[in-house]
Design an enzyme around this catalytic site. Structure first.
Site, PDB file in Angstrom:
ATOM      1  N   LYS A 116       0.832  -1.206   0.000  1.00 40.39           N
ATOM      2  CA  LYS A 116       0.000   0.000   0.000  1.00 40.39           C
ATOM      3  C   LYS A 116       0.867   1.256   0.000  1.00 40.39           C
ATOM      4  CE  LYS A 116      -4.069  -2.157   1.961  1.00 40.39           C
ATOM      5  NZ  LYS A 116      -4.662  -2.641   3.201  1.00 40.39           N
ATOM      6  N   LYS A 195      -4.129  -8.711 -12.308  1.00 43.52           N
ATOM      7  CA  LYS A 195      -5.169  -9.103 -11.347  1.00 43.52           C
ATOM      8  C   LYS A 195      -6.282  -8.047 -11.362  1.00 43.52           C
ATOM      9  CE  LYS A 195      -5.973  -8.229  -6.621  1.00 43.52           C
ATOM     10  NZ  LYS A 195      -6.385  -8.425  -5.373  1.00 43.52           N
ATOM     11  N   LYS A 198      -9.800  -2.936  -7.855  1.00 39.40           N
ATOM     12  CA  LYS A 198     -10.241  -1.535  -7.877  1.00 39.40           C
ATOM     13  C   LYS A 198      -9.055  -0.603  -8.070  1.00 39.40           C
ATOM     14  CE  LYS A 198     -12.635  -3.120  -4.458  1.00 39.40           C
ATOM     15  NZ  LYS A 198     -13.002  -3.399  -3.098  1.00 39.40           N
TER      16      LYS A 198
END
Ligand code: ADP
Ligand code: TRP
Length: 334
Positions: A116, A195, A198
């Site tokens: 992240k 993959k 979002k």
């Protein structure tokens, strides 16, 4: 006659945006099936989403929408326990108690935190402590089985680690859960072949307008192979279509890919029809739920009540063994 449910199964999903085929085939459909034979506990992880969604409008509307998604896709609040994470705030208390016994070294090894940060998300304490909150979600309900996608494997290992460490310190208090990760299922590819996610802007949404779904399917990347040459099957269009086919259907499609005259445009149109067909009744149900929020709130209230009952029992156990229940300890030692 009420049937004995075998195992307690728990899972959650973050309300981080519009639900897509990857979420559905990777996790939700598998999870919802558990409600038939097992005791399913399922929740919308809005405290987790808070770590990356600072805007209150987005967080609150995503939370409500995610609840409607689950209910529309067949999660039955009569058969299972379904709630919004923040409606059972006991989880934050357990988070603190587990955090106080979790090693920083373990947290430092979390790859999803590093991923992240490398995507440009600003590090905050919530993001860092994410695996502890997830462990508390699981341990607060004596969960035995946790179905998740492959990307959550490490979080499950960390949960087990934290539970075992806690039990070693205080005696058997927490149930150590088993992950249920379908290793054989490939990750669902996005329209660009990475993959589906979002964060990559490459999804086929389930509850968006027909127009948007169609547009995304038409954008699936294909190669420029001549119409009469055999086509590559290790490609997103082929793999996505296979999600909607049984074995015989998949064989037919493979034969068409190996033969002559296959047009990708036709395959995309067929895939679009399959998607609309598969999700048609779910889409109607969802529209109905979204336009009756009070009904949804009632379902969530009763789910939270059921969940709180279990949470309070487990929390009592943890409070007792750890000394937080100071009055009991004080009386007993005097
Ligand atoms: P996203 O990557 O779109 O942000 P999430 O991380 O919120 O999705 O994932 C929610 C659940 O759906 C997780 O259990 C995850 O493993 C599963 N999932 C997400 N994307 C896929 C995919 N492309 N294939 C299979 N499972 C997926
Ligand atoms: N971290 C999970 C995800 O992003 C969502 C989640 C939060 C979860 N708490 C959980 C999943 C507990 C299973 C069990 O997909």
């Amino acid at each position: 006659m009420s049937k004995k449910k075998n195992l307690r199964v728990l899972s959650g999903i973050q309300p981080s945006g519009a639900l897509h085929l990857g979420n559905y085939f990777g996790m939700m459909s598998r999870m919802i099936k558990y409600q038939e034979e097992n005791e399913l506990f399922c929740f919308v992880a809005n405290y987790h989403a808070m770590t990356t969604l600072p805007d209150p409008n987005t967080l609150s509307s995503n939370t409500f929408n995610a609840a409607c998604d689950f209910l529309a896709l067949g999660l039955d609040p009569e058969k299972s326990t379904f709630w919004i994470q923040s409606d059972v705030p006991q989880v934050t208390e357990l988070t603190w108690m587990i955090a106080s016994h979790a090693s920083v070294g373990l947290m430092d090894r979390a790859t999803s935190y590093k991923d992240k940060i490398s995507q440009g998300i600003k590090p905050n304490m919530g993001l860092y402590a994410y695996p502890v909150l997830m462990a508390a979600d699981i341990l607060l309900f004596d969960s035995q089985i946790v179905p998740v996608g492959k990307d959550q494997k490490q979080h499950l290992e960390m949960t087990r680690d934290m539970a075992i460490r806690f039990n070693n310190t205080f005696g058997e208090t927490l149930v150590v859960p088993e992950p249920d990760i379908e290793e054989s299922t490939q990750l669902v590819p996005g329209i660009d072949g990475q993959k589906m996610s979002k964060s990559y802007n490459n999804t086929i949404p389930i509850f968006d307008s027909e127009k948007k779904i169609r547009k995304q399917i038409m954008r699936i990347v294909t190669d420029p192979t001549d119409i009469d040459d055999p086509k590559d099957k290790d490609t997103p269009l082929f793999q996505l279509y296979c999600l909607f086919l049984d074995q015989a259907g998949q064989k037919d499609l493979a034969d068409r890919y190996d033969g002559k005259g296959l047009r990708y445009g036709d395959v995309k149109q067929e895939l679009f029809e399959k998607v609309m067909d598969h999700f048609g009744s779910f889409r109607e149900k969802r529209e109905q739920l979204v336009s009756h929020p009070k009904q949804v709130y009632e379902i969530l209230d009763s789910g939270a009540k059921k969940a709180q009952k279990v949470a309070d029992e487990v929390l009592d156990r943890v409070r007792s063994v750890s000394g937080i229940n100071y009055r009991t300890w004080h009386i007993e030692s005097n």
